[in-house]
Write an enzyme that holds these catalytic residues in place. Structure first.
Site, PDB file in Angstrom:
ATOM      1  N   LYS A  52       0.832  -1.211   0.000  1.00 34.12           N
ATOM      2  CA  LYS A  52       0.000   0.000   0.000  1.00 34.12           C
ATOM      3  C   LYS A  52       0.862   1.255   0.000  1.00 34.12           C
ATOM      4  CE  LYS A  52      -3.764  -2.493   2.204  1.00 34.12           C
ATOM      5  NZ  LYS A  52      -4.304  -3.012   3.457  1.00 34.12           N
ATOM      6  N   GLN A  96      -5.124  -1.846   9.640  1.00 35.62           N
ATOM      7  CA  GLN A  96      -4.750  -3.135   9.057  1.00 35.62           C
ATOM      8  C   GLN A  96      -5.266  -4.267   9.950  1.00 35.62           C
ATOM      9  OE1 GLN A  96      -3.243  -3.688   6.016  1.00 35.62           O
ATOM     10  NE2 GLN A  96      -3.714  -5.814   6.434  1.00 35.62           N
ATOM     11  N   ASP A 119     -11.647   2.339   3.956  1.00 35.82           N
ATOM     12  CA  ASP A 119     -11.863   0.888   3.866  1.00 35.82           C
ATOM     13  C   ASP A 119     -13.350   0.543   3.850  1.00 35.82           C
ATOM     14  OD1 ASP A 119      -9.785  -0.856   3.424  1.00 35.82           O
ATOM     15  OD2 ASP A 119      -9.123  -0.917   5.504  1.00 35.82           O
TER      16      ASP A 119
END
Length: 285
Positions: A52, A96, A119
């Site tokens: 990322k 994460q 997200d």
């Protein structure tokens, strides 16, 4: 049988986002910013975060990773998120997953400001997705929809079988398909006779994390198969949830692993972060 090339499409989206970031900088004087919270030393999580970071660098984004030890307190994570919620240089905040067992993942995701939830896991964005309103959509299912659109695979009226009911992939995938007027079935670990459901499907979308879960006799001739799974085989290879070699000849379309859905996830993360930056720029006017 046509292979859906997620790698090529992800590159195309990344180039578009990169030019969007340049345009954004010329209008606002700053670049889109993404912050990642990484707790612990899980090798897979570290690898994803590294990918990322590289994608952000290629797109011309500002990015920062907050690395935290396994035993960090929940309050310390929350304080860091609240600090990033207030930071005008951060447009997207990514937690994460998975988090260590002593951390309440739901609570942590709820602390992220909904306009920085790139997200798409905050209940606010989940609610907007299920009611068909604009918001942030989880990157993997959003990437699947982009891949289907790129190859002109229309889901309207089609029987779609989603295998796996996670909050990250299965449920949002089903919502996106439903919003696009598909007929949707969701199968999961308690589904009785999975084969009966997959055989009736025009499009099978599987993200269960089980190697070779979908076998050749579970797929009807001419179905499209989207393999969202990513697993490490005993010999070290990355493989999906579909017995690819046996299933592929029966399909009209299929995604490879790697190189199918995986690259699309990161491309959509960049796209969501640029979208968030534009929202914040409008709010500041």
């Amino acid at each position: 049988m046509q292979i859906l090339d997620g790698k090529a499409l992800a590159q195309k989206i990344e180039e578009k986002v990169s030019s969007g970031a340049k345009e954004f900088k010329s209008l606002t004087g700053r670049v889109p910013g993404l912050a990642v919270i990484l707790v612990g030393h899980d090798p897979a999580s570290q690898a994803y975060v590294g990918m990322k970071k590289k994608a952000c660098d290629r797109a011309g984004f500002y990015s920062v990773t907050h690395e935290m030890p396994d035993d960090i307190s929940q309050d310390a994570i929350i304080k860091t998120i609240e600090m990033m919620n207030q930071n005008p240089n951060i447009d997207g905040i990514l937690i994460q997953l998975p988090l260590p067992s002593h951390i309440d993942t739901t609570k942590i995701l709820e602390v992220v400001a909904p306009t920085k939830d790139v997200d798409g896991f905050h209940p606010y964005n989940v609610g907007r997705l299920t009611t068909g309103l604009d918001g942030f959509v989880p990157c993997t299912p959003l990437g699947v929809m982009e891949l289907l659109a790129e190859y002109n695979i229309d889901v309207k009226g089609k029987n779609c079988c989603v295998v796996g009911a996670s909050n990250i992939v299965g449920k949002p995938m089903a919502s996106l398909l439903l919003n696009a007027n598909a007929t949707v079935e969701i199968c999961h670990i308690f589904t009785d006779d999975l084969k009966k459901h997959t055989l009736a499907a025009d499009i099978i979308l599987v993200g269960a994390g089980v190697i070779n879960l979908i076998k050749e006799d579970m797929v009807k001739e001419g179905a499209a198969v989207i393999d969202i799974g990513i697993n490490r085989a005993p010999d070290g290879r990355l493989v999906g949830d579909v017995d690819y070699d046996a299933v592929a000849p029966k399909t009209s379309y299929i995604t490879p692993v790697p190189g199918g859905v995986g690259p699309m996830t990161i491309a959509m993360l960049l796209s969501n972060t640029l979208k968030a930056a534009k929202i914040h720029a409008e709010e500041e006017k």
